[in-house]
Scaffold this motif. Sequence first.
Motif, PDB file in Angstrom:
ATOM      1  N   MET A 220       0.830  -1.213   0.000  1.00 30.78           N
ATOM      2  CA  MET A 220       0.000   0.000   0.000  1.00 30.78           C
ATOM      3  C   MET A 220       0.864   1.263   0.000  1.00 30.78           C
ATOM      4  O   MET A 220       1.849   1.340   0.716  1.00 30.78           O
ATOM      5  CB  MET A 220      -0.871   0.011   1.264  1.00 30.78           C
ATOM      6  N   LYS A 221       0.449   2.225  -0.779  1.00 27.56           N
ATOM      7  CA  LYS A 221       1.201   3.473  -0.848  1.00 27.56           C
ATOM      8  C   LYS A 221       0.870   4.372   0.334  1.00 27.56           C
ATOM      9  O   LYS A 221      -0.134   4.190   1.019  1.00 27.56           O
ATOM     10  CB  LYS A 221       0.846   4.195  -2.153  1.00 27.56           C
ATOM     11  N   ILE A 222       1.700   5.378   0.478  1.00 29.02           N
ATOM     12  CA  ILE A 222       1.587   6.210   1.678  1.00 29.02           C
ATOM     13  C   ILE A 222       0.235   6.914   1.780  1.00 29.02           C
ATOM     14  O   ILE A 222      -0.332   7.037   2.862  1.00 29.02           O
ATOM     15  CB  ILE A 222       2.761   7.229   1.769  1.00 29.02           C
ATOM     16  N   GLN A 223      -0.288   7.352   0.664  1.00 27.44           N
ATOM     17  CA  GLN A 223      -1.549   8.088   0.721  1.00 27.44           C
ATOM     18  C   GLN A 223      -2.721   7.183   1.114  1.00 27.44           C
ATOM     19  O   GLN A 223      -3.626   7.591   1.827  1.00 27.44           O
ATOM     20  CB  GLN A 223      -1.838   8.786  -0.611  1.00 27.44           C
ATOM     21  N   GLU A 224      -2.651   5.956   0.644  1.00 26.31           N
ATOM     22  CA  GLU A 224      -3.703   5.006   1.024  1.00 26.31           C
ATOM     23  C   GLU A 224      -3.661   4.725   2.524  1.00 26.31           C
ATOM     24  O   GLU A 224      -4.697   4.689   3.199  1.00 26.31           O
ATOM     25  CB  GLU A 224      -3.525   3.713   0.221  1.00 26.31           C
ATOM     26  N   VAL A 225      -2.462   4.548   3.022  1.00 29.10           N
ATOM     27  CA  VAL A 225      -2.295   4.336   4.462  1.00 29.10           C
ATOM     28  C   VAL A 225      -2.783   5.564   5.223  1.00 29.10           C
ATOM     29  O   VAL A 225      -3.486   5.459   6.237  1.00 29.10           O
ATOM     30  CB  VAL A 225      -0.820   4.044   4.804  1.00 29.10           C
ATOM     31  N   SER A 226      -2.422   6.707   4.719  1.00 31.67           N
ATOM     32  CA  SER A 226      -2.839   7.973   5.312  1.00 31.67           C
ATOM     33  C   SER A 226      -4.362   8.050   5.436  1.00 31.67           C
ATOM     34  O   SER A 226      -4.901   8.422   6.476  1.00 31.67           O
ATOM     35  CB  SER A 226      -2.319   9.125   4.455  1.00 31.67           C
ATOM     36  N   GLU A 227      -5.034   7.671   4.357  1.00 29.11           N
ATOM     37  CA  GLU A 227      -6.499   7.723   4.381  1.00 29.11           C
ATOM     38  C   GLU A 227      -7.089   6.653   5.286  1.00 29.11           C
ATOM     39  O   GLU A 227      -8.038   6.896   6.023  1.00 29.11           O
ATOM     40  CB  GLU A 227      -7.046   7.582   2.948  1.00 29.11           C
TER      41      GLU A 227
ATOM     42  N   PHE B 226      -5.903   5.297   7.955  1.00 25.78           N
ATOM     43  CA  PHE B 226      -5.754   5.522   9.404  1.00 25.78           C
ATOM     44  C   PHE B 226      -5.983   6.976   9.816  1.00 25.78           C
ATOM     45  O   PHE B 226      -5.859   7.320  10.991  1.00 25.78           O
ATOM     46  CB  PHE B 226      -4.372   5.069   9.868  1.00 25.78           C
ATOM     47  N   GLU B 227      -6.298   7.792   8.829  1.00 24.19           N
ATOM     48  CA  GLU B 227      -6.461   9.220   9.104  1.00 24.19           C
ATOM     49  C   GLU B 227      -5.240   9.827   9.804  1.00 24.19           C
ATOM     50  O   GLU B 227      -5.355  10.459  10.852  1.00 24.19           O
ATOM     51  CB  GLU B 227      -7.724   9.460   9.924  1.00 24.19           C
ATOM     52  N   ILE B 228      -4.097   9.563   9.202  1.00 19.55           N
ATOM     53  CA  ILE B 228      -2.844  10.167   9.639  1.00 19.55           C
ATOM     54  C   ILE B 228      -2.235  10.810   8.407  1.00 19.55           C
ATOM     55  O   ILE B 228      -2.208  10.174   7.353  1.00 19.55           O
ATOM     56  CB  ILE B 228      -1.870   9.086  10.173  1.00 19.55           C
ATOM     57  N   SER B 229      -1.769  12.041   8.512  1.00 19.27           N
ATOM     58  CA  SER B 229      -1.243  12.715   7.333  1.00 19.27           C
ATOM     59  C   SER B 229       0.017  12.009   6.826  1.00 19.27           C
ATOM     60  O   SER B 229       0.738  11.369   7.597  1.00 19.27           O
ATOM     61  CB  SER B 229      -0.914  14.173   7.652  1.00 19.27           C
ATOM     62  N   THR B 230       0.253  12.141   5.529  1.00 15.02           N
ATOM     63  CA  THR B 230       1.460  11.534   4.961  1.00 15.02           C
ATOM     64  C   THR B 230       2.704  12.124   5.618  1.00 15.02           C
ATOM     65  O   THR B 230       3.692  11.417   5.837  1.00 15.02           O
ATOM     66  CB  THR B 230       1.530  11.755   3.438  1.00 15.02           C
ATOM     67  N   ASP B 231       2.630  13.401   5.920  1.00 14.61           N
ATOM     68  CA  ASP B 231       3.755  14.034   6.608  1.00 14.61           C
ATOM     69  C   ASP B 231       4.041  13.339   7.933  1.00 14.61           C
ATOM     70  O   ASP B 231       5.197  13.083   8.264  1.00 14.61           O
ATOM     71  CB  ASP B 231       3.451  15.516   6.869  1.00 14.61           C
TER      72      ASP B 231
END
Lengths: 127, 127
Positions: B1-8, B10-15
């Motif tokens: 999974m790419k970072i943006q998918e993970v971000s979405e 878990f609701e954690i920003s990519t930063d």
Amino acid sequence: MKIQEVSEKFEISTDTLRYYERIGLIPTVNRTESGIRDYTEEDMRRVDFVKCMRSAGLPIEVLIDYMALVQKGDSTIATRKEILLEQREQLTARIEEMQKTLEILNYKIQVYESKMVETEKKIKGTE
Amino acid sequence: MKIQEVSEKFEISTDTLRYYERIGLIPTVNRTESGIRDYTEEDMRRVDFVKCMRSAGLPIEVLIDYMALVQKGDSTIATRKEILLEQREQLTARIEEMQKTLEILNYKIQVYESKMVETEKKIKGTE
DNA sequence: CCTTGACTTGGAGTTAACTCCAGGTGTTAC
DNA sequence: GTAACACCTGGAGTTAACTCCAAGTCAAGG
């Protein structure tokens, strides 16, 4: 009461007490003739309230607004209630989150516990 | 999974995800040939755990130490348990504080409520 | 092929809430 | 009356935990 006494009574540093005053979280405390803070009972009730709210994580900005409304008198009661309702909601949400985390911690600790018991058994078995 | 998918997910920003990785809170995530993060299931379990712990206010430093021990394997179980015990204690203390504050908020809101009802009555009386 | 948008890194900036400091004044115990 | 200590103010520094930025690379659609 002088600042250090208040500091000890509520376990808030004198720096923080002065800081709270300067940002308007508590209104300016009366000074003696020589310019030293002399906290009244009311001042201390405010300090106590602020300490309590801060310890639960209510943001200073919100508390500044709230305390200003308290100073303004009874006409602001409806607004004050709104503020507290909002903060209560956020607080219950935080508590719930923390309780979920607590349960996970409990579970993990228990797992570690039983793993350690297992390890003990194995060691005993090889003796 | 790419970072943006993970971000979405878990609701954690990519930063923040990248930040967690760079400070060693989660181990370095594998990259594709072209250098793009590709999160495994295990990576995501870690992210989820960290998110949960952080949401309850556990300090990042403690979590870094803990996660490093997890990486080190079973020999660190006793230490890990100690860390979690300590954190659990602090967490229950915080929850208790917050619950005290919650009760005070409840009381205050109720006082405002009845004050407002009183004011209503007076207004009605003068009509 | 080229544009558009996601990804990379290292580093700088931000925010909340203190906490500390310097330089000065006041006060109290001996 | 003087040493030691508490107090004052304005301003600077700190800490944790992000959050943003610049400059560059990569990938997918038209």
